[in-house]
Write a protein that holds these residues in place. Structure first.
Motif, PDB file in Angstrom:
ATOM      1  N   PHE A  74       0.794  -1.232   0.000  1.00  0.00           N
ATOM      2  CA  PHE A  74       0.000   0.000   0.000  1.00  0.00           C
ATOM      3  C   PHE A  74       0.832   1.291   0.000  1.00  0.00           C
ATOM      4  CE2 PHE A  74      -2.723  -3.253   1.988  1.00  0.00           C
ATOM      5  CZ  PHE A  74      -3.816  -3.182   1.127  1.00  0.00           C
ATOM      6  N   LYS A  75       2.048   1.214   0.488  1.00  0.00           N
ATOM      7  CA  LYS A  75       2.931   2.392   0.524  1.00  0.00           C
ATOM      8  C   LYS A  75       2.269   3.604   1.193  1.00  0.00           C
ATOM      9  CE  LYS A  75       5.543   1.012  -3.576  1.00  0.00           C
ATOM     10  NZ  LYS A  75       4.971  -0.350  -3.633  1.00  0.00           N
ATOM     11  N   ASP A  76       1.578   3.335   2.292  1.00  0.00           N
ATOM     12  CA  ASP A  76       0.861   4.417   2.977  1.00  0.00           C
ATOM     13  C   ASP A  76       1.108   4.413   4.482  1.00  0.00           C
ATOM     14  OD1 ASP A  76      -0.547   2.166   3.730  1.00  0.00           O
ATOM     15  OD2 ASP A  76      -2.493   2.840   2.966  1.00  0.00           O
ATOM     16  N   ILE A  77       2.244   3.867   4.909  1.00  0.00           N
ATOM     17  CA  ILE A  77       2.566   3.785   6.335  1.00  0.00           C
ATOM     18  C   ILE A  77       3.886   4.484   6.608  1.00  0.00           C
ATOM     19  CG2 ILE A  77       3.136   2.251   8.266  1.00  0.00           C
ATOM     20  CD1 ILE A  77       1.283   0.173   7.055  1.00  0.00           C
ATOM     21  N   ILE A  78       3.874   5.387   7.587  1.00  0.00           N
ATOM     22  CA  ILE A  78       5.102   6.000   8.088  1.00  0.00           C
ATOM     23  C   ILE A  78       5.413   5.328   9.422  1.00  0.00           C
ATOM     24  CG2 ILE A  78       6.235   8.113   8.854  1.00  0.00           C
ATOM     25  CD1 ILE A  78       5.579   8.128   5.892  1.00  0.00           C
ATOM     26  N   GLN A  79       6.525   4.626   9.473  1.00  0.00           N
ATOM     27  CA  GLN A  79       6.919   3.938  10.709  1.00  0.00           C
ATOM     28  C   GLN A  79       8.054   4.688  11.378  1.00  0.00           C
ATOM     29  OE1 GLN A  79       8.224  -0.228  10.404  1.00  0.00           O
ATOM     30  NE2 GLN A  79       7.218  -0.626  12.372  1.00  0.00           N
ATOM     31  N   MET A  80       7.970   4.779  12.714  1.00  0.00           N
ATOM     32  CA  MET A  80       8.952   5.528  13.497  1.00  0.00           C
ATOM     33  C   MET A  80       9.562   4.615  14.551  1.00  0.00           C
ATOM     34  SD  MET A  80       6.291   8.726  13.807  1.00  0.00           S
ATOM     35  CE  MET A  80       4.930   7.558  13.949  1.00  0.00           C
ATOM     36  N   ASP A  81      10.799   4.873  14.940  1.00  0.00           N
ATOM     37  CA  ASP A  81      11.531   3.906  15.762  1.00  0.00           C
ATOM     38  C   ASP A  81      11.381   4.140  17.267  1.00  0.00           C
ATOM     39  OD1 ASP A  81      13.091   6.175  15.929  1.00  0.00           O
ATOM     40  OD2 ASP A  81      15.001   5.117  15.731  1.00  0.00           O
ATOM     41  N   PHE A  82      10.148   4.242  17.743  1.00  0.00           N
ATOM     42  CA  PHE A  82       9.869   4.225  19.174  1.00  0.00           C
ATOM     43  C   PHE A  82       8.850   3.128  19.447  1.00  0.00           C
ATOM     44  CE2 PHE A  82       6.864   7.206  17.310  1.00  0.00           C
ATOM     45  CZ  PHE A  82       5.659   6.755  17.826  1.00  0.00           C
ATOM     46  N   HIS A  83       8.821   2.647  20.682  1.00  0.00           N
ATOM     47  CA  HIS A  83       7.927   1.544  21.039  1.00  0.00           C
ATOM     48  C   HIS A  83       6.471   1.965  20.915  1.00  0.00           C
ATOM     49  CE1 HIS A  83       6.588  -2.144  22.893  1.00  0.00           C
ATOM     50  NE2 HIS A  83       5.919  -1.465  23.808  1.00  0.00           N
ATOM     51  N   ASP A  84       5.700   1.191  20.195  1.00  0.00           N
ATOM     52  CA  ASP A  84       4.289   1.498  19.952  1.00  0.00           C
ATOM     53  C   ASP A  84       3.458   1.096  21.166  1.00  0.00           C
ATOM     54  OD1 ASP A  84       1.950   2.230  18.654  1.00  0.00           O
ATOM     55  OD2 ASP A  84       2.574   1.329  16.762  1.00  0.00           O
ATOM     56  N   SER A  85       3.101   2.074  22.003  1.00  0.00           N
ATOM     57  CA  SER A  85       2.323   1.797  23.202  1.00  0.00           C
ATOM     58  C   SER A  85       1.430   2.990  23.519  1.00  0.00           C
ATOM     59  CB  SER A  85       3.236   1.514  24.404  1.00  0.00           C
ATOM     60  OG  SER A  85       3.949   2.683  24.765  1.00  0.00           O
ATOM     61  N   TYR A  86       0.450   2.779  24.395  1.00  0.00           N
ATOM     62  CA  TYR A  86      -0.525   3.820  24.732  1.00  0.00           C
ATOM     63  C   TYR A  86       0.164   5.072  25.279  1.00  0.00           C
ATOM     64  CZ  TYR A  86      -4.298   6.253  27.128  1.00  0.00           C
ATOM     65  OH  TYR A  86      -5.167   7.213  27.567  1.00  0.00           O
ATOM     66  N   TYR A  87       1.123   4.883  26.190  1.00  0.00           N
ATOM     67  CA  TYR A  87       1.747   6.033  26.829  1.00  0.00           C
ATOM     68  C   TYR A  87       2.762   6.732  25.929  1.00  0.00           C
ATOM     69  CZ  TYR A  87      -0.539   4.633  31.142  1.00  0.00           C
ATOM     70  OH  TYR A  87      -1.486   4.322  32.076  1.00  0.00           O
ATOM     71  N   ASN A  88       2.943   6.219  24.712  1.00  0.00           N
ATOM     72  CA  ASN A  88       3.799   6.908  23.744  1.00  0.00           C
ATOM     73  C   ASN A  88       2.983   7.622  22.663  1.00  0.00           C
ATOM     74  OD1 ASN A  88       6.248   6.359  24.918  1.00  0.00           O
ATOM     75  ND2 ASN A  88       6.674   4.548  23.689  1.00  0.00           N
ATOM     76  N   ASN A  89       1.689   7.800  22.915  1.00  0.00           N
ATOM     77  CA  ASN A  89       0.846   8.455  21.921  1.00  0.00           C
ATOM     78  C   ASN A  89       1.246   9.904  21.664  1.00  0.00           C
ATOM     79  OD1 ASN A  89      -0.844   6.504  20.880  1.00  0.00           O
ATOM     80  ND2 ASN A  89      -2.406   6.759  22.457  1.00  0.00           N
ATOM     81  N   THR A  90       1.754  10.583  22.689  1.00  0.00           N
ATOM     82  CA  THR A  90       2.201  11.961  22.460  1.00  0.00           C
ATOM     83  C   THR A  90       3.383  11.972  21.495  1.00  0.00           C
ATOM     84  OG1 THR A  90       1.469  12.665  24.648  1.00  0.00           O
ATOM     85  CG2 THR A  90       3.069  14.074  23.545  1.00  0.00           C
ATOM     86  N   ILE A  91       4.284  11.015  21.669  1.00  0.00           N
ATOM     87  CA  ILE A  91       5.418  10.919  20.749  1.00  0.00           C
ATOM     88  C   ILE A  91       4.913  10.677  19.328  1.00  0.00           C
ATOM     89  CG2 ILE A  91       7.499   9.622  20.151  1.00  0.00           C
ATOM     90  CD1 ILE A  91       7.811   8.965  23.127  1.00  0.00           C
ATOM     91  N   LYS A  92       3.958   9.762  19.179  1.00  0.00           N
ATOM     92  CA  LYS A  92       3.410   9.464  17.850  1.00  0.00           C
ATOM     93  C   LYS A  92       2.763  10.705  17.240  1.00  0.00           C
ATOM     94  CE  LYS A  92       1.585   5.439  17.172  1.00  0.00           C
ATOM     95  NZ  LYS A  92       0.679   4.276  17.250  1.00  0.00           N
TER      96      LYS A  92
END
Length: 350
Positions: free
Chosen positions: A145-163
């Motif tokens: 799909f080529k429609d995803i931007i992935q970032m190198d931090f742990h994907d978790s609820y408390y990291n939503n601000t980072i996302k």
């Protein structure tokens, strides 16, 4: 008899101590007044700093909140466009494959509204293993799909601000030409048609209250003629949760004031082009906070921007009916992709 009373006294004391601790009674007792005592690092007027960043000049103080993460993928969706009416940022969890596919089949289609140019990307983090089975599935999905931007931090609820703020950074650097930006979670129903109608014709313009001395105010150029100032969604006015067992517990050390600033629920909100840039630049000078909607509320407060409440955004799942959804922009609770498709299809056909 005396021994029994002693036991009863000890039990009562223990219960009271438990209640005192569990319900955070002392935290409620010792909170500070938001109305008279609120301040938040950086404890300066950040508007001149924002103005410097937006004008590619060196600010008087260095940033305090630059997230040390990288983008592992990229997209050229915005590079070839002279005009872009709406960019949709979907904050998605890695494992929510069905949610993303449901969005691609519904409001995520980019050629739905005649005469309007819309683009969409999903933003995800990573898990603990470099080449886990989950990551392999993500890699396959990205290749298709080529429609995803992935970032190198742990994907978790408390990291939503980072996302959220990493998404702002990506937009600032790679897609700064959209008229408006919708930020949404991957379990929301969204009507792009209603959203575009709102931002084009219905949304009241926000205003930015200028801080500091007259000299400071004269040097700050946060308003540009012809560029709308919109920051809208479902606005809350509430207080920190002090119950220690709560998922949303906040200690006095983390936030000592008795109220939050007005904030837009992070499930879905819209910002105009100018606001996206101002909020990203401002975030460089506002200390991180782990709840993304609260952080954006604090950031808006520091900027001098008051969010607009729009009743067409629902932070809860609005009960569906054909007529009841005619004006809905976004509604929470659509983690069933088949239900999303059924509701969206019926509304889109009207």
């Amino acid at each position: 008899m005396r021994r029994r009373k002693c036991y009863q006294f000890i039990v009562i004391v223990c219960v009271l101590m438990y209640v005192y601790y569990f319900f955070g009674v002392s935290d409620y007792m010792y909170t500070k007044s938001f109305d008279t005592e609120f301040h938040y690092p950086l404890d300066v007027n950040i508007q001149p700093l924002i103005s410097k960043v937006l004008n590619n000049k060196k600010p008087a103080q260095p940033p305090i909140n630059v997230y040390p993460y990288k983008f592992l993928t990229n997209s050229i969706k915005c590079m070839t466009l002279d005009r872009l009416d709406l960019f949709i940022v979907v904050k998605s969890a890695m494992g929510n494959f069905d949610n993303r596919n449901g969005i691609r089949q519904t409001y995520g289609q980019e050629k739905l509204i005649m005469g309007k140019i819309v683009r969409i990307l999903f933003f995800v983090g990573i898990d603990d293993e470099v080449k886990s089975p989950l990551q392999k599935r993500i890699d396959e999905e990205m290749a298709i799909f080529k429609d995803i931007i992935q970032m190198d931090f742990h994907d978790s609820y408390y990291n939503n601000t980072i996302k959220t703020m990493m998404s702002f950074r990506w937009l600032f650097d790679h897609c700064s030409n959209a008229a408006n930006y919708l930020f949404t979670d991957d379990d929301m129903y969204v009507s792009v048609r209603n959203l575009l109608k709102y931002v084009d014709y219905e949304a009241p313009e926000n205003r930015i209250v200028m801080h500091g001395s007259k000299r400071d105010r004269d040097s700050v150029m946060l308003h540009h003629e012809g560029q709308k100032i919109i920051f809208a969604g479902y606005v809350f006015n509430s207080s920190p949760q002090r119950f220690r067992s709560s998922k949303w517990h906040v200690s006095l050390e983390e936030y000592p004031w008795n109220k939050w600033p007005p904030y837009v629920t992070a499930g879905a909100f819209v910002v105009s082009n100018r606001v996206m840039k101002i909020m990203y630049a401002g975030s460089l000078f506002v200390k991180h906070f782990r709840f993304d909607d609260i952080y954006l509320g604090i950031l808006a407060k520091k900027i001098g921007l008051e969010p607009t409440h729009c009743s067409k955004f629902y932070f809860y799942k609005k009960k569906y009916s054909v007529e009841g959804y005619r004006d809905v922009i976004a509604s929470h609770g659509y983690d069933d992709s088949q239900e999303l498709y059924r509701v969206w299809s019926e509304q889109y056909s009207l």
